[in-house]
Design an enzyme around this catalytic site. Sequence first.
Site, mmCIF file in Angstrom:
data_model
loop_
_atom_site.group_PDB
_atom_site.id
_atom_site.type_symbol
_atom_site.label_atom_id
_atom_site.label_comp_id
_atom_site.label_asym_id
_atom_site.label_seq_id
_atom_site.Cartn_x
_atom_site.Cartn_y
_atom_site.Cartn_z
ATOM 1 N N GLU A 1 -0.720 7.723 -0.495
ATOM 2 C CA GLU A 1 -1.560 8.343 -1.512
ATOM 3 C C GLU A 1 -0.914 9.568 -2.148
ATOM 4 O O GLU A 1 -1.319 10.001 -3.227
ATOM 5 C CB GLU A 1 -2.929 8.717 -0.940
ATOM 6 C CG GLU A 1 -2.913 9.642 0.258
ATOM 7 C CD GLU A 1 -3.017 8.873 1.565
ATOM 8 O OE1 GLU A 1 -3.696 9.384 2.483
ATOM 9 O OE2 GLU A 1 -2.411 7.791 1.682
ATOM 10 N N GLU B 1 8.969 1.162 11.823
ATOM 11 C CA GLU B 1 9.978 2.226 11.732
ATOM 12 C C GLU B 1 9.212 3.535 11.840
ATOM 13 O O GLU B 1 8.499 3.921 10.925
ATOM 14 C CB GLU B 1 10.751 2.110 10.420
ATOM 15 C CG GLU B 1 12.049 2.898 10.427
ATOM 16 C CD GLU B 1 11.858 4.288 9.871
ATOM 17 O OE1 GLU B 1 11.627 5.215 10.692
ATOM 18 O OE2 GLU B 1 11.934 4.452 8.658
ATOM 19 N N CYS C 1 13.190 10.265 7.850
ATOM 20 C CA CYS C 1 13.039 9.828 9.236
ATOM 21 C C CYS C 1 14.362 9.865 9.984
ATOM 22 O O CYS C 1 14.404 10.121 11.185
ATOM 23 C CB CYS C 1 12.441 8.431 9.282
ATOM 24 S SG CYS C 1 13.316 7.214 8.289
ATOM 25 N N LYS D 1 0.858 -1.175 0.000
ATOM 26 C CA LYS D 1 0.000 0.000 0.000
ATOM 27 C C LYS D 1 0.902 1.236 0.000
ATOM 28 O O LYS D 1 1.423 1.648 1.047
ATOM 29 C CB LYS D 1 -0.919 -0.012 1.230
ATOM 30 C CG LYS D 1 -2.043 1.052 1.171
ATOM 31 C CD LYS D 1 -1.539 2.403 1.625
ATOM 32 C CE LYS D 1 -2.591 3.484 1.452
ATOM 33 N NZ LYS D 1 -2.028 4.838 1.688
ATOM 34 N N GLY E 1 6.312 5.125 9.191
ATOM 35 C CA GLY E 1 5.484 6.316 9.314
ATOM 36 C C GLY E 1 5.602 6.930 10.690
ATOM 37 O O GLY E 1 6.576 6.705 11.413
ATOM 38 N N THR F 1 0.442 7.096 13.933
ATOM 39 C CA THR F 1 -0.148 6.115 13.016
ATOM 40 C C THR F 1 0.382 4.726 13.320
ATOM 41 O O THR F 1 -0.359 3.735 13.247
ATOM 42 C CB THR F 1 0.149 6.496 11.559
ATOM 43 O OG1 THR F 1 -0.313 7.832 11.323
ATOM 44 C CG2 THR F 1 -0.562 5.556 10.601
ATOM 45 N N GLU G 1 9.408 15.685 16.166
ATOM 46 C CA GLU G 1 9.837 15.476 14.787
ATOM 47 C C GLU G 1 9.105 16.460 13.881
ATOM 48 O O GLU G 1 7.890 16.407 13.735
ATOM 49 C CB GLU G 1 9.553 14.038 14.346
ATOM 50 C CG GLU G 1 10.102 13.732 12.965
ATOM 51 C CD GLU G 1 9.927 12.278 12.584
ATOM 52 O OE1 GLU G 1 10.802 11.736 11.899
ATOM 53 O OE2 GLU G 1 8.901 11.673 12.966
#
Length: 496
Positions: free
Chosen positions: A193, A265, A299, A190, A243, A247, A399
């Site tokens: 988007e 991660e 990240c 996935k 992510g 989430t 972050e």
Amino acid sequence: MLTQPDSLLKYLTDASDLRLPDGHFIDGAYQAARAGRTMSSEDPGRGEGFASFARGDADDVDDAVASSRKAFAFWRKTPPAERGRILARTAELIRRDSERLAIVECLDSGKPIAEARGDVSGAARTFEYYAGACDKLEGSSFPLPSNYVGFSQLEPVGVTAHIIPWNFPISTAARGMAPALAAGCTVVVKPAELTPFTALLLAELLTEAGLPAGVCNVVTGTGTEVGAPLVAHTGIDHVTFTGSVATGGHVMRACAANVTRSVMELGGKSPVVVLNDCNFDSTVANVAGAIFEHAGQICSAGSRLVIEAGIHDRFIEALGTRAEAISLGHGLRSPDMGPVSSADQRDRIIGFLDRARGRGAEFICGGQISPDTEAGKGYFIEPTIVAARPEDDELVQEEIFGPVLTVQKADDVDHALHLANCTRFGLVAGVFTSDFARAHQLARDIDAGQVYINEYFAGGIEVPFGGNKQSGFGREKGIEGLRSYCKLKSIAARID
């Protein structure tokens, strides 16, 4: 003015030559979404849509998972050497189509074309690396009494789900897909988007390389409509997620309901520790690259400069001069730095900076929105350096995921170590010093999954990657990444 050959600039107004897919990739072919819906992908360098893609839902997820479950029955039995040959051919095809893939990545994510080319090259190397590892997965023997035989074997975990972030679409897809396929797993991907296309194109290249239908499926759409039903699906045996912490927490709870294995991660707030005896010029360049590559949307970006007091003033002056010289522009024009990913991301970053001003923060440079000077469009933020902040400041602890470097001034090495460990994150860290023993002492004592010494982002696919603390758990890349997609079976037998 930034320039680039017309062969690239034409894609600013017409992406039709890129032949972008507008369907999911399920069971070896592109398919429209079951509900017939599509959505638009935006070029962040212009702030405009440039192509449409399928907007899936739980029905499409069901189709993809069913396809992968069926394919797992035979893919797991495919000889490892044959799996390796397919992955090796995929690496060759990525290199064959490297410029097309890089242009797509540039338009979709906004990063400069040179960075996109590097990501594509890295994806090819990833498939090449795991192609060579397919037939190297070995178990162990156990030292039992002489009338017993004991050994272990590694088996593929099953159908794996891969939730891909928007910042490194082709890189992150490759580092999950390649080891999973090498281990004998099937995959359902996935992509974000914001950046759906290179994952679809990878699936197409895998099929061209000989991957059987159903072994790799890609479903596009939103996190709510596709990502959530995918990670909660009872037909999924493993989830790899990259992510945010928030989430990631939702994904972990979904995995817990089905006792689904996962690798998480979840980002970072990585320190770059600079000591007085560092190689000055090289370190300035490394610190700038650590935070301003891909506009800081990494990240593992070095978003905190923990610098020893002895060189603080001179170093900050040199770094600020370097940051102010960074050119901004659309990725196809080969700037030093491209846009951030979206209007929402731009506004989120500016929110951090505005709040910092309200707290009296001093800005060494940057801190403002800066549209592309060539077109006056896009989601650009100036390279930003904020002078020394206390360790409880929001810019130190949170972050930001943008081109924002926060300075922390250290009294000495012990203080630098304390500052390096002062957040809830533990993904990576950088250490810059000429003292080899001190470098390794800091590497030992900094709580991070990976430490770079005297070169930020050192290493490659061979080096395991993953975080500690709230940066997540599990490892990708290297042989450890391959083992993430295996389950260990122990066998013991009495022979007389």
